[in-house]
Design an enzyme around this catalytic site. Sequence first.
Site, PDB file in Angstrom:
ATOM      1  CE1 TYR A   1      -4.203  -2.847   5.518  1.00 50.27           C
ATOM      2  CE2 TYR A   1      -3.380  -0.138   5.389  1.00 50.27           C
ATOM      3  CZ  TYR A   1      -4.107  -1.112   4.992  1.00 50.27           C
ATOM      4  OH  TYR A   1      -4.095  -1.217   3.316  1.00 50.27           O
TER       5      TYR A   1
ATOM      6  CB  SER B   1      -0.416   0.038   1.322  1.00 51.91           C
ATOM      7  OG  SER B   1      -1.552   1.197   1.819  1.00 51.91           O
TER       8      SER B   1
HETATM    9  N1  LIG Z   1      -8.657  -0.671  -0.889  1.00 53.51           N
HETATM   10  C1  LIG Z   1      -7.407   0.598  -0.907  1.00 53.51           C
HETATM   11  O1  LIG Z   1      -8.065   1.555   0.022  1.00 53.51           O
HETATM   12  C2  LIG Z   1      -6.289  -0.284  -0.282  1.00 53.51           C
HETATM   13  C3  LIG Z   1      -5.425   0.601  -0.630  1.00 53.51           C
HETATM   14  C4  LIG Z   1      -4.304  -0.191  -0.121  1.00 53.51           C
HETATM   15  C5  LIG Z   1      -3.544  -1.433  -0.232  1.00 53.51           C
HETATM   16  N2  LIG Z   1      -4.766  -2.388  -0.150  1.00 53.51           N
HETATM   17  C6  LIG Z   1      -4.823  -3.744   0.116  1.00 53.51           C
HETATM   18  O2  LIG Z   1      -5.441  -4.728  -1.213  1.00 53.51           O
HETATM   19  C7  LIG Z   1      -5.876  -5.117  -0.159  1.00 53.51           C
HETATM   20  C8  LIG Z   1      -6.951  -5.899  -0.889  1.00 53.51           C
HETATM   21  O3  LIG Z   1      -7.788  -5.270   0.014  1.00 53.51           O
HETATM   22  P1  LIG Z   1      -9.708  -5.088  -0.036  1.00 53.51           P
HETATM   23  O4  LIG Z   1      -9.039  -2.956   0.016  1.00 53.51           O
HETATM   24  O5  LIG Z   1      -9.866  -5.938  -1.896  1.00 53.51           O
HETATM   25  O6  LIG Z   1     -10.327  -5.501   1.171  1.00 53.51           O
HETATM   26  P2  LIG Z   1     -11.781  -6.049   0.681  1.00 53.51           P
HETATM   27  O7  LIG Z   1     -12.213  -5.208   0.164  1.00 53.51           O
HETATM   28  O8  LIG Z   1     -11.427  -6.017   2.432  1.00 53.51           O
HETATM   29  O9  LIG Z   1     -10.661  -7.607   0.889  1.00 53.51           O
HETATM   30  C9  LIG Z   1     -10.224  -7.929   1.575  1.00 53.51           C
HETATM   31  C10 LIG Z   1      -9.662  -9.249   1.480  1.00 53.51           C
HETATM   32  O10 LIG Z   1      -9.065  -9.757   1.882  1.00 53.51           O
HETATM   33  C11 LIG Z   1      -9.866 -10.465   2.456  1.00 53.51           C
HETATM   34  N3  LIG Z   1      -9.216 -11.478   4.539  1.00 53.51           N
HETATM   35  C12 LIG Z   1      -9.047 -10.756   4.938  1.00 53.51           C
HETATM   36  N4  LIG Z   1      -9.374 -11.395   5.840  1.00 53.51           N
HETATM   37  C13 LIG Z   1      -8.595 -12.566   5.701  1.00 53.51           C
HETATM   38  C14 LIG Z   1      -8.535 -13.900   6.899  1.00 53.51           C
HETATM   39  N5  LIG Z   1      -8.392 -14.109   8.204  1.00 53.51           N
HETATM   40  N6  LIG Z   1      -8.164 -14.963   5.215  1.00 53.51           N
HETATM   41  C15 LIG Z   1      -8.210 -15.086   4.363  1.00 53.51           C
HETATM   42  N7  LIG Z   1      -9.072 -13.862   3.983  1.00 53.51           N
HETATM   43  C16 LIG Z   1      -8.562 -12.640   3.911  1.00 53.51           C
HETATM   44  C17 LIG Z   1     -11.029 -10.983   2.404  1.00 53.51           C
HETATM   45  O11 LIG Z   1     -11.445 -12.313   2.035  1.00 53.51           O
HETATM   46  P3  LIG Z   1     -12.932 -13.165   3.189  1.00 53.51           P
HETATM   47  O12 LIG Z   1     -13.808 -11.702   3.881  1.00 53.51           O
HETATM   48  O13 LIG Z   1     -13.468 -13.639   2.711  1.00 53.51           O
HETATM   49  O14 LIG Z   1     -12.018 -13.635   4.543  1.00 53.51           O
HETATM   50  C18 LIG Z   1     -11.049 -10.181   0.820  1.00 53.51           C
HETATM   51  O15 LIG Z   1     -11.741 -11.211   0.003  1.00 53.51           O
HETATM   52  C19 LIG Z   1      -5.292  -5.406   1.498  1.00 53.51           C
HETATM   53  O16 LIG Z   1      -4.296  -6.095   1.159  1.00 53.51           O
HETATM   54  C20 LIG Z   1      -5.820  -4.400   1.441  1.00 53.51           C
HETATM   55  O17 LIG Z   1      -4.241  -4.082   2.261  1.00 53.51           O
HETATM   56  C21 LIG Z   1      -6.432  -1.494  -0.250  1.00 53.51           C
END
Ligand SMILES: NC(=O)c1ccc[n+]([C@@H]2O[C@H](COP(=O)([O-])OP(=O)(O)OC[C@H]3O[C@@H](n4cnc5c(N)ncnc54)[C@H](OP(=O)(O)O)[C@@H]3O)[C@@H](O)[C@H]2O)c1
Length: 273
Positions: A156, A143
């Site tokens: 985080y 990120s």
């Molecule tokens: N959205 C942003 O602004 C942003 C910015 C920079 C980086 N990121 C990074 O991008 C990645 C994806 O995030 P997102 O924004 O798409 O968030 P999201 O919509 O909340 O999705 C998170 C994903 O991670 C999975 N996950 C969470 N806890 C888990 C666990 N204990 N075991 C297995 N899977 C798990 C969830 O699946 P289940 O709940 O089905 O397990 C879901 O598929 C993350 O690494 C996040 O830090 C996001």
Amino acid sequence: MHDYTNTTAVVTGASKGLGEAYARDLASRGAHLVLVARSADALHTLAGQIRKTHSVRVDVIAADLSDRRSPQAVVNTIEELGLNVDLLVNNAGMGSVGPFLGRPLEPNFQSVDVNVTALIGLVHLLGAGMVERGRGGIINVASTAAFQPMPYQASYAATKAFVLSFTEALAEEVRSTGVRVMAAHPGATATGFFDRTTASMDPKATDTPVDVAARTLDDFARGRSISFPGRASNRAGVWASRLFPRTTVARVTGHLNRKAGLDDVSDLDPATS
Ligand SMILES: NC(=O)c1ccc[n+]([C@@H]2O[C@H](COP(=O)([O-])OP(=O)(O)OC[C@H]3O[C@@H](n4cnc5c(N)ncnc54)[C@H](OP(=O)(O)O)[C@@H]3O)[C@@H](O)[C@H]2O)c1
């Protein structure tokens, strides 16, 4: 230029958000998929939709990556399926938001377990086979939060700083093995990342998961070792944070996060959210 056609990609956190976008985009580029997350139903629904629209194999592995045994269990299942993994997209992630001392401790532990422990576990277990075969790739989704301390997202951002440092070091270790390792640093992206809390993202300042996934995969295909798949201002922010003392950067980031209301966040009732 890397060709994804007929490769096998593992995407963690594929049940929604960015992970779902990575899975759909990889399928459209001809990659076979192994989808990993806790939400088995969502993974099976996505797998069914992808199989209908693309001629690729899609397997589903339901796993809770906050369990330290899960990376080995996931890799055991992949071996039972008879698959060699060409690309690992370590995307699963979560984080606590709000004042560190005023919020529950457990989500902070989970964030370290998923964002750090499971990530290095999967890299270790799958990366060894890639090096043995002399080919493969790993994309670790970090990120822009990795580049500076972030008050109100303290643990985080620290997990993402770990991912940044770890990925850069590993990329150098495997440089001449045929295996490529890339960190992706999205900025704010319109996903359910803040779901179940009162925190929200400014829609005008977010990128779409579809765009972020496409740019990440394009960057990896071009051989980059680092990807900033969001808007240009994300990258400018990262560079700016390198020019000032870290205490100043922490103050500014804290100010911005207070303006965004992250100093006053509570959890929504799961029954109503
Ligand atoms: N959205 C942003 O602004 C942003 C910015 C920079 C980086 N990121 C990074 O991008 C990645 C994806 O995030 P997102 O924004 O798409 O968030 P999201 O919509 O909340 O999705 C998170 C994903 O991670 C999975 N996950 C969470 N806890 C888990 C666990 N204990 N075991 C297995 N899977 C798990 C969830 O699946 P289940 O709940 O089905 O397990 C879901 O598929 C993350 O690494 C996040 O830090 C996001």
